[in-house]
Design a protein around this motif. Sequence first.
Motif, PDB file in Angstrom:
ATOM      1  N   ILE A  69      -8.641 -19.736   3.829  1.00 54.31           N
ATOM      2  CA  ILE A  69      -7.806 -18.544   4.000  1.00 54.31           C
ATOM      3  C   ILE A  69      -7.932 -18.116   5.450  1.00 54.31           C
ATOM      4  N   LEU A  70      -6.827 -18.136   6.152  1.00 52.90           N
ATOM      5  CA  LEU A  70      -6.772 -17.762   7.558  1.00 52.90           C
ATOM      6  C   LEU A  70      -5.862 -16.555   7.692  1.00 52.90           C
ATOM      7  N   THR A  71      -6.330 -15.524   8.368  1.00 51.35           N
ATOM      8  CA  THR A  71      -5.465 -14.392   8.692  1.00 51.35           C
ATOM      9  C   THR A  71      -5.578 -14.127  10.181  1.00 51.35           C
ATOM     10  N   GLN A  72      -4.434 -13.977  10.821  1.00 52.11           N
ATOM     11  CA  GLN A  72      -4.379 -13.701  12.253  1.00 52.11           C
ATOM     12  C   GLN A  72      -3.334 -12.626  12.507  1.00 52.11           C
ATOM     13  N   GLU A  73      -3.618 -11.809  13.514  1.00 49.46           N
ATOM     14  CA  GLU A  73      -2.699 -10.734  13.855  1.00 49.46           C
ATOM     15  C   GLU A  73      -2.626 -10.569  15.367  1.00 49.46           C
ATOM     16  N   THR A  74      -1.411 -10.499  15.880  1.00 47.28           N
ATOM     17  CA  THR A  74      -1.209 -10.119  17.272  1.00 47.28           C
ATOM     18  C   THR A  74      -0.617  -8.727  17.295  1.00 47.28           C
ATOM     19  N   GLN A  75      -0.939  -7.987  18.353  1.00 51.56           N
ATOM     20  CA  GLN A  75      -0.523  -6.590  18.461  1.00 51.56           C
ATOM     21  C   GLN A  75      -0.027  -6.301  19.867  1.00 51.56           C
ATOM     22  N   LYS A  76       1.008  -5.456  19.919  1.00 53.28           N
ATOM     23  CA  LYS A  76       1.591  -5.073  21.196  1.00 53.28           C
ATOM     24  C   LYS A  76       1.650  -3.550  21.290  1.00 53.28           C
ATOM     25  N   TYR A  84       5.131 -12.906  20.146  1.00 57.15           N
ATOM     26  CA  TYR A  84       3.895 -12.537  19.450  1.00 57.15           C
ATOM     27  C   TYR A  84       2.841 -13.629  19.544  1.00 57.15           C
ATOM     28  N   LEU A  85       3.006 -14.566  20.446  1.00 57.22           N
ATOM     29  CA  LEU A  85       2.067 -15.663  20.606  1.00 57.22           C
ATOM     30  C   LEU A  85       0.725 -15.140  21.110  1.00 57.22           C
ATOM     31  N   PRO A  86      -0.381 -15.479  20.428  1.00 56.80           N
ATOM     32  CA  PRO A  86      -1.699 -15.023  20.893  1.00 56.80           C
ATOM     33  C   PRO A  86      -1.925 -15.370  22.362  1.00 56.80           C
ATOM     34  N   GLY A  87      -2.555 -14.457  23.069  1.00 58.28           N
ATOM     35  CA  GLY A  87      -2.798 -14.624  24.492  1.00 58.28           C
ATOM     36  C   GLY A  87      -1.754 -13.925  25.346  1.00 58.28           C
ATOM     37  N   PHE A  88      -0.598 -13.614  24.755  1.00 54.86           N
ATOM     38  CA  PHE A  88       0.468 -12.931  25.472  1.00 54.86           C
ATOM     39  C   PHE A  88       0.738 -11.542  24.897  1.00 54.86           C
TER      40      PHE A  88
END
Length: 173
Positions: free
Chosen positions: A129-136, A10-14
């Motif tokens: 406050i940081l929110t990040q989401e990766t999606q596949k 789930y690493l961003p960029g991949f």
Amino acid sequence: MNAIIWPENYLPGFTENFASNEVIVAGLSAADIWPLLSVPAEWPGYYANSASIRFYDHAGPTLADGSRFYFETFGFPVEARCSEYVPPAAGQPGRVAWHGWVGEEGTDQRLDVHHAWLVEDLEGGRVRILTQETQKGKPAEALHAAKPNAMINGHQEWLDGLVAAARARVPRE
């Protein structure tokens, strides 16, 4: 400043899509933010894009490592499992994250996400406050291509609502 801890795959960029939103505000603390974020039943009160929240297996109302829950957002019925839960403490940021999924595995309708939050006190009476989401998956490709970016805009609304709700609860001097 601290960073999100990403699980393998789930690493961003991949992944097919990635959204990152952050605010830093004065006059609030991680302790002011945490109760509104860690209790999903609070979300619809300040974030209109969340609904129908429920826990499984007698879990809740506060998220916890491994707790299973359900909610609806962006038109998706999301099944989720909390994969990280660390309340903020002196010198330590609060961290909460979940793996969410929609659709049957192996189908073009399958969407898998890792949504993570980091809440940390900064000097000067500020909170970050940081929110990040990766999606596949195929739905993630469509979300990535959409303009305007629904994930960036939606998560910014979540952050803005979270800050406003926390400000409304903090007594004025």
